[in-house]
Design a protein around this motif. Sequence first.
Motif, mmCIF file in Angstrom:
data_model
loop_
_atom_site.group_PDB
_atom_site.id
_atom_site.type_symbol
_atom_site.label_atom_id
_atom_site.label_comp_id
_atom_site.label_asym_id
_atom_site.label_seq_id
_atom_site.Cartn_x
_atom_site.Cartn_y
_atom_site.Cartn_z
ATOM 1 N N GLN A 85 71.050 4.701 44.413
ATOM 2 C CA GLN A 85 71.104 3.277 44.069
ATOM 3 C C GLN A 85 72.346 2.914 43.256
ATOM 4 N N GLY A 86 73.084 3.910 42.802
ATOM 5 C CA GLY A 86 74.211 3.654 41.912
ATOM 6 C C GLY A 86 75.416 3.045 42.605
ATOM 7 N N LYS A 87 76.272 2.432 41.792
ATOM 8 C CA LYS A 87 77.520 1.864 42.307
ATOM 9 C C LYS A 87 78.496 2.967 42.696
ATOM 10 N N TYR A 88 78.416 4.100 41.972
ATOM 11 C CA TYR A 88 79.279 5.245 42.253
ATOM 12 C C TYR A 88 78.430 6.503 42.395
ATOM 13 N N LEU A 89 78.880 7.416 43.264
ATOM 14 C CA LEU A 89 78.128 8.619 43.602
ATOM 15 C C LEU A 89 78.913 9.857 43.199
ATOM 16 N N LEU A 90 78.202 10.841 42.627
ATOM 17 C CA LEU A 90 78.813 12.108 42.251
ATOM 18 C C LEU A 90 77.945 13.250 42.741
ATOM 19 N N CYS A 91 78.569 14.407 42.972
ATOM 20 C CA CYS A 91 77.852 15.618 43.378
ATOM 21 C C CYS A 91 77.892 16.645 42.257
ATOM 22 N N LEU A 92 76.828 17.402 42.134
ATOM 23 C CA LEU A 92 76.764 18.483 41.154
ATOM 24 C C LEU A 92 75.907 19.592 41.734
ATOM 25 N N ASP A 93 76.461 20.784 41.864
ATOM 26 C CA ASP A 93 75.683 21.921 42.368
ATOM 27 C C ASP A 93 74.778 22.450 41.265
ATOM 28 N N GLY A 94 73.580 22.874 41.641
ATOM 29 C CA GLY A 94 72.546 23.223 40.674
ATOM 30 C C GLY A 94 72.831 24.423 39.802
ATOM 31 N N ARG A 172 79.902 3.443 46.380
ATOM 32 C CA ARG A 172 78.900 3.252 47.427
ATOM 33 C C ARG A 172 79.532 2.589 48.661
ATOM 34 N N GLU A 173 80.436 1.618 48.421
ATOM 35 C CA GLU A 173 81.082 0.932 49.533
ATOM 36 C C GLU A 173 81.875 1.899 50.405
ATOM 37 N N PHE A 175 81.311 5.166 50.761
ATOM 38 C CA PHE A 175 80.336 5.980 51.496
ATOM 39 C C PHE A 175 79.824 5.236 52.722
ATOM 40 N N LEU A 176 79.539 3.955 52.568
ATOM 41 C CA LEU A 176 78.990 3.167 53.671
ATOM 42 C C LEU A 176 80.028 2.886 54.753
ATOM 43 N N ARG A 177 81.318 2.952 54.393
ATOM 44 C CA ARG A 177 82.368 2.700 55.395
ATOM 45 C C ARG A 177 82.578 3.878 56.334
ATOM 46 N N ILE A 178 82.119 5.051 55.942
ATOM 47 C CA ILE A 178 82.302 6.230 56.793
ATOM 48 C C ILE A 178 81.201 6.250 57.852
ATOM 49 N N LYS A 179 81.584 6.021 59.087
ATOM 50 C CA LYS A 179 80.614 5.893 60.175
ATOM 51 C C LYS A 179 80.463 7.166 61.002
ATOM 52 N N LYS A 180 81.249 8.186 60.694
ATOM 53 C CA LYS A 180 81.196 9.396 61.506
ATOM 54 C C LYS A 180 79.852 10.093 61.365
ATOM 55 N N ASP A 181 79.330 10.594 62.486
ATOM 56 C CA ASP A 181 78.088 11.365 62.494
ATOM 57 C C ASP A 181 78.428 12.838 62.255
ATOM 58 N N PHE A 182 77.966 13.381 61.113
ATOM 59 C CA PHE A 182 78.282 14.772 60.762
ATOM 60 C C PHE A 182 77.173 15.751 61.169
ATOM 61 N N SER A 183 76.200 15.286 61.923
ATOM 62 C CA SER A 183 75.066 16.159 62.271
ATOM 63 C C SER A 183 75.487 17.348 63.134
ATOM 64 N N ASP A 184 76.627 17.226 63.838
ATOM 65 C CA ASP A 184 77.101 18.348 64.654
ATOM 66 C C ASP A 184 77.579 19.524 63.801
ATOM 67 N N TYR A 199 87.713 12.383 55.588
ATOM 68 C CA TYR A 199 87.279 11.040 55.976
ATOM 69 C C TYR A 199 87.181 10.121 54.755
ATOM 70 N N LEU A 200 86.798 10.685 53.610
ATOM 71 C CA LEU A 200 86.803 9.883 52.380
ATOM 72 C C LEU A 200 88.215 9.386 52.068
ATOM 73 N N ALA A 201 89.168 10.304 52.064
ATOM 74 C CA ALA A 201 90.544 9.936 51.723
ATOM 75 C C ALA A 201 91.128 8.983 52.752
ATOM 76 N N ASP A 202 90.775 9.163 54.009
ATOM 77 C CA ASP A 202 91.299 8.302 55.062
ATOM 78 C C ASP A 202 90.800 6.859 54.902
ATOM 79 N N GLU A 203 89.563 6.717 54.439
ATOM 80 C CA GLU A 203 88.968 5.385 54.284
ATOM 81 C C GLU A 203 89.253 4.763 52.911
ATOM 82 N N ALA A 204 89.614 5.585 51.931
ATOM 83 C CA ALA A 204 89.787 5.079 50.560
ATOM 84 C C ALA A 204 90.964 4.114 50.476
ATOM 85 N N GLU A 205 90.733 2.992 49.816
ATOM 86 C CA GLU A 205 91.797 2.008 49.613
ATOM 87 C C GLU A 205 92.598 2.311 48.351
#
Length: 357
Positions: A85-94, A172-173, A175-184, A199-205
């Motif tokens: 739900q956040g405006k910005y997303l971060l990852c952290l490995d457990g 979040r914006e 993340f939502l702009r990346i339309k590629k399906d990574f399920s493969d 893909y993040l860097a390619d889409e980042a403004e």
Amino acid sequence: MDQVPIFFSVIVLAYHVEPYLRNCLDSVIRQNFKNFEILIVNPQPNDRTEEVIREYTEKYSQIQAVNVKNRGQLLNRTAGFSRAQGKYLLCLDGDDWWSGNLLDRVYRTLQKQQADLVIFGHQKVKKDQVVRKVIHTFSDGEVFEGKQNKAVYEKFVQGGPINEMWTRVISRELFLRIKKDFSDFESMRKGEDLLYNLYLADEAERIIYIDAPLYYYRQREGSVMRTFRPEELEDTLIMKEHIREMMKKWNMEGPKYIDMFYHSAAVFFMDYIYRCCVSNLSGSRKKEIMRRIRNEPYYKESCRYQKKERVHTRHWIFVKLFHINDVLPVLYGNLYRMGKKAAKIKKVLGDEQNAGR
């Protein structure tokens, strides 16, 4: 009273990390900046990780579990992103943890200069000792947008040092702009972070770099001889194909960039050959892999870009033997393993003798 929108969503991957997860979660809970939620992505491993997750979700209202089928780190992370739900997303490995001011530092940076992608430095820790700080990639607070993004793209082509998803803050914006399906790429276990980051860097403004080691990456114990995965070759080749596609899109086809790309490939192949030859695989399987590498077009081309500089001497020895034939590095690997085992036995006996004095 209106509820304050969540600013940060922290996606914690929790897979076989029971001994470390409390320290990881506590490092977020103790942040100076408090407007965040924690989503613990739980692939339900067969250990006591789930007990720790239950303990923290019951104790803290801003923590929730996201139960998923284990589909690899990339898809597990994006499953968490989708629930955030956040405006910005971060990852952290457990099994890792944060500096106490990470969120505050990022928040203050974003207040000064809006961006949809923030990158920061990290520290590598082994046995609770910092063994390396990965910083000074760019200047602190440096902003990239438009054609300036090429400086960030270069790091991906070179093979580092900003490939990891957990050195990112993603709007979040974006993340939502990346339309590629990574399920493969569900079976991918190496290079999936870089794949997504392309893909993040390619889409980042607009991208901002924070020159501070805010993330603590735990290097867990594990010998190269025990952890080698032959599938890393296919994973890396997939990732290299995507880098080449992006290089064309980014107009990075000149000699400078081709040299970067193939030198990075050469470093990978040298490391892969070494780790294969000293691994626990059978001799026949090792020879099969050597033949596979020899016939790989990327390997053939990368041989022109092999440089002794910035390459470990043992890697250089193995690849030189490989240039002669497929068998020599395998035989040398067996001798190398025997020498390592003998040195370990000698050390144990010496420690026991000293303890008995």
